[in-house]
Design a protein around this motif. Structure first.
Motif, short mmCIF file in Angstrom:
data_model
loop_
_atom_site.label_atom_id
_atom_site.label_comp_id
_atom_site.label_asym_id
_atom_site.label_seq_id
_atom_site.Cartn_x
_atom_site.Cartn_y
_atom_site.Cartn_z
N MET A 48 1.43 4.56 -1.54
CA MET A 48 1.93 3.97 -2.78
C MET A 48 3.43 3.77 -2.65
SD MET A 48 -1.11 5.06 -3.54
CE MET A 48 -2.28 4.77 -4.88
N ALA A 49 3.91 2.56 -2.89
CA ALA A 49 5.34 2.29 -2.86
C ALA A 49 5.59 0.97 -3.54
CB ALA A 49 5.84 2.24 -1.41
N ASP A 50 6.85 0.69 -3.92
CA ASP A 50 7.13 -0.58 -4.59
C ASP A 50 8.54 -1.11 -4.37
OD1 ASP A 50 8.84 0.81 -6.32
OD2 ASP A 50 7.28 1.09 -7.82
N GLU A 51 9.28 -0.51 -3.44
CA GLU A 51 10.65 -0.98 -3.19
C GLU A 51 10.61 -2.24 -2.32
OE1 GLU A 51 13.86 -0.53 -3.98
OE2 GLU A 51 14.26 -2.04 -2.42
N LYS A 53 12.69 -3.56 -0.42
CA LYS A 53 13.25 -3.39 0.92
C LYS A 53 12.23 -2.85 1.94
CE LYS A 53 18.24 -2.56 0.53
NZ LYS A 53 18.58 -3.28 1.77
N GLU A 54 11.14 -2.27 1.48
CA GLU A 54 10.23 -1.67 2.46
C GLU A 54 8.79 -2.16 2.38
OE1 GLU A 54 10.28 2.60 1.97
OE2 GLU A 54 9.02 2.52 0.20
N SER A 57 7.38 -3.56 5.66
CA SER A 57 7.07 -2.51 6.65
C SER A 57 5.73 -1.87 6.35
CB SER A 57 8.15 -1.42 6.63
OG SER A 57 9.42 -1.95 6.86
N LEU A 58 5.47 -1.67 5.08
CA LEU A 58 4.20 -1.03 4.70
C LEU A 58 3.02 -1.96 4.95
CD1 LEU A 58 5.69 0.99 1.84
CD2 LEU A 58 3.90 1.93 3.30
N ARG A 75 11.41 -5.96 -11.42
CA ARG A 75 11.73 -5.50 -10.07
C ARG A 75 10.48 -5.47 -9.18
NH1 ARG A 75 11.35 -0.84 -7.28
NH2 ARG A 75 10.62 0.38 -9.05
N VAL C 103 7.70 5.18 7.51
CA VAL C 103 7.21 3.85 7.14
C VAL C 103 8.29 2.78 7.05
CG1 VAL C 103 5.24 4.81 5.88
CG2 VAL C 103 7.28 4.13 4.60
N SER C 104 9.56 3.19 6.90
CA SER C 104 10.59 2.15 6.76
C SER C 104 11.97 2.65 7.15
CB SER C 104 10.65 1.63 5.31
OG SER C 104 11.23 2.59 4.46
#
Lengths: 276, 276, 276
Positions: A48-51, A53-54, A57-58, A75, C103-104
Motif C-alpha cells: 500500500m502506498a500513494d506517493e 515519487k514512488e 517503482s512499485l 494529491r 521499493v523506492s
C-alpha cells in the motif's frame, strides 16, 4: 461447463497461494488495513502506498495495480494517474473500485478519465456505482448502494454487459446476487450473506481479492474476477453461518477465518455459480 | 421522568435503524475504520472523505456532519471549515470531537475558530479536552485524559454547563461517569467499563454514534447525544462482562457484537441514566 | 546471565505498565490502528499525528518518537525530519521502522538521511530491509521479506552488528529467529509463530512495542528493544496455540488477548532468549 469453471477457479486459487503475487494498492485510509489483511489471507502480498515519487517503482515490481477512490484527494489522484500509465505500459492489470463515484463530480471525472484514456482490466462496484459510471439515474447514497438500485438481476446483467463492451473491460456488480461480465460471458454468483453490507470495506476487500487473483493470472481476468467476487460472497455466507447471530464482531472474525482457510474442496462443494 | 427519557431514547434508536441516516465524517486515519463500522452497527450509513473539492457535495446528501481532529493537518483543516460552513447553511447538525486539543496551538486554534464562528450542535470530549477548550489548566497527555483530570463529577457538570452555555451547544464529557449538558438539562450515565479506555477510538466511535443519532433526529440533539454516549458506555459494560477477562481482543469483538445487537429491550433494562 | 536478562526485561515490562509513557508515532495509515492498540495493550499511551505545525509540540510531551515510512509521502517526510531534530535535542529516543525501504529511492534516501544526520536509537526491520540499508543485494518485495533473504542466523547477526556499529544504534532483525544487536551484545529470540507474517502490521506493531519500552526506560535501549521484539514473538506463539488453527480472524483476536495479559510470570516461563 459449470464444473469446468469451478475447477479453473480452484486452479487459480491454488496458484495464487503458491505464487504469492505482489498486489500494489492505492486505496482509501478507511478500509486499507482490511484490504491488506484479506490480500495476505488469500495468499498474495499487499503493498500500500500513494506517493507520486514512488508509484512507478512499485508498479515495476507489482503483478497487479488496485485503484480505490474511497478517500481520494487531489494529491493521490495524480499518483493514481501516474501509476496507471506505468501499469499500462508494462501490461500489468489495473483493477478499479469506483467507491462512492456518485457523491461528487471530482470522483466521476477521475473514473471517466481512467476508463476513457487508460486500459482498465476490471471494474468492481455496487449497482449504484455502475449506474453512475454509465450516467444512468440512481439514488446512490455515499459508498453504499441505494435500496432503489437493488433491483432485478436482468437489469444488472444488461448494465454489466454494456459497461464491459463500452470499455473492453471486465465488470463485476456485487449485491445479493453478483454479476460478472466481460461483454461476452456472464457469470452470476448466488452465495450471499446479510452481514457483508453491515461491515465497512467488504466491497473494497472484494476488489483486493480480484486484484490478487488478476496478479496471479493476468491471462484469465474474467475467471480471476469471478473468483474474487466468489471468495467474498461464499466466505461471507460461511461466516454468517458460523457466527450464529452473535453479532458483527464475531462475523468479522469469522470472515477472516474463512477466507484464510478457503481452498479447492470448499470452493467445489459450496460455490453457487451460474454461467448465463 | 427518567422512564420517559429512556423511552424517548429507545424511540430514537429504533428510528435510526429504520431511517438509516447518512453521517458524513471528516475524521482521523487512526480510528476511521472503527468509526465507519460502529456507524453501520447502529443502523446509520457512514461516508468518510476529506477532499476540499467534494466536501460540499457530501454535506448536501448527509444528515449530519462529524468532525474529528485526531490526525488533523493543514489540508484537511480547510476541508473541515468548508464543510462546516455548508452544513450550517443547510441546517445540518455538526458534531465535534476535539481529539487531543491540548497537544498543540494548531488544534486549539481550529477548535476555537469552529466554536466561535460556526454553529456546532455537539462537542464530545474527555475532561482534559473540555478543560482545554475552556482554558482551564489541565494535564492532558496526548489524546487520553490525564489522571489528575478524572476528578469529581460535580466539577464535570459545572464545566459542561459552562461550555454548553458559552457556545449554545450540547456538551458531552465522557469518563467513568459521563455527563451531558445542553446548558439547562444535565444527564449523567453510570454504565461503565474499565476496558473502554484500553481500546483506541472508543471516544471517536462514541462521537460517531452521537452523530448518527443526531442525523436521525436533528430536533432532539440533547437526547441524541445522551443516546450516543449511552450506547458506548452500556455496550462497553456488557462487552466487558461477556468477554470474561479473556483480554482486549475478545473485548473488542464483543463490543461490536453488543452494539450491533443493541435494542429497546436492552436499553430499557440496562441503562443507568440520571437527570440531575 | 540469561536469568538476569529475563528479570530485567520483566522489570521493564512492569515499569512500563506503571509509568504509562507517551509514545508519539508518525506512522502509516495501513496499520496505525493496530499500532495504537498494541501500545495501549502493553500499558503505554499512543499519540498518532503527522502535521508539521504540531510535531514539535508532541515531541515535547512524549517519552519516545516512533518513525514508520510504510505510506510515506513528501509532506510527512518533512514532519519526520522536524520531529526527529527536536527529539534529538531533547534526548528522547527515536525508533525507526524502515518499512519497504527497498521499493523506492525516495524511501532509501530518507532512511539514509535519518541514519547519517540524526541520532536513531533503534532500527527494527526484516532481513530484506536491513540489507537494503546496508546496500547488500536482496530481493525485497514490497514490505515483506523475500524468501531468499530468510537465510542463516549467523548472517543476520553479522549484518545486525555491522549496522549497529556503523550508526551507533540498536538493530533488531525480526524473522523466524529474531536478532537484536547493539554492536557489542547480541540477543536472539526463538519464540515464533507461522501466523505472524500472515497479519499485516505485526512488524509495525513490534516497533510500537519497542518504542513503548524505550519510552519507559531510555537508559536501557538494548533491553527495551529485546523486550519489544520478545513481546510480539512470544505472544504470537501463544496466540497461535490458543487459536487452534481456527484461522487468521481468531489468531488476530488472540494476539491482542495475549499481549494485553502479558506479565512477568508468562515472560519468565515462556521466553526463549539467548545471549550470543
Amino acid at each position: 461447463m459449470q464444473k469446468d469453471l469451478k475447477d479453473r477457479l480452484a486452479d487459480i486459487l491454488e496458484f495464487t497461494r503458491e505464487k504469492n503475487p505482489l498486489c500494489f494498492q492505492i486505496t482509501n485510509y478507511v478500509t486499507v488495513n482490511d484490504c491488506a489483511n484479506v490480500t495476505l489471507a488469500i495468499g498474495a502480498s499487499p503493498a500500500m502506498a500513494d506517493e507520486k515519487k514512488e508509484v512507478e517503482s512499485l508498479v515495476n515490481i507489482a503483478s497487479s495495480l488496485y485503484l480505490n477512490i474511497g478517500t481520494i484527494n487531489k494529491r493521490v489522484k495524480k499518483s493514481i494517474l501516474k501509476a496507471t500509465k506505468k501499469a499500462n505500459k508494462l501490461d500489468i492489470p489495473v483493477i478499479l473500485d469506483p467507491v462512492g463515484i456518485g457523491v461528487s463530480k471530482f470522483r466521476k471525472d477521475l473514473v471517466d478519465n481512467l476508463l476513457k484514456n487508460y486500459k482498465i482490466a476490471v471494474v468492481r462496484g455496487n449497482i449504484s456505482e455502475i449506474k453512475a459510471i454509465l450516467n444512468v439515474s440512481s439514488k446512490s447514497k455515499g459508498a453504499d448502494a441505494s435500496f432503489e438500485d437493488l433491483e432485478n438481476i436482468e437489469n444488472s446483467i444488461k448494465l454489466a454487459n454494456k459497461l464491459a463492451k463500452k470499455y473492453k473491460t471486465v465488470v463485476a456488480i456485487t449485491g445479493k446476487v453478483d454479476v460478472i461480465s466481460n461483454g461476452k460471458e456472464v457469470a452470476t454468483i448466488e452465495n450471499e450473506s446479510d452481514d457483508l453490507p453491515k461491515i465497512t470495506g467488504t466491497g473494497c476487500m472484494c476488489t483486493s481479492l480480484v486484484a490478487s487473483f488478476c496478479g496471479a493470472k493476468k491471462d484469465m481476468i474474467f475467471e480471476a474476477t469471478v473468483l474474487g467476487v466468489l471468495t467474498m460472497a461464499l466466505n461471507g455466507e460461511l461466516a454468517t453461518i458460523s457466527s450464529k447471530s452473535s453479532g458483527l464482531g464475531t462475523f468479522y472474525k469469522e470472515l477472516f477465518n474463512k477466507i484464510s482457510k478457503f481452498d479447492r474442496a470448499i470452493l467445489l462443494s459450496k460455490a453457487k455459480i451460474n454461467l448465463v
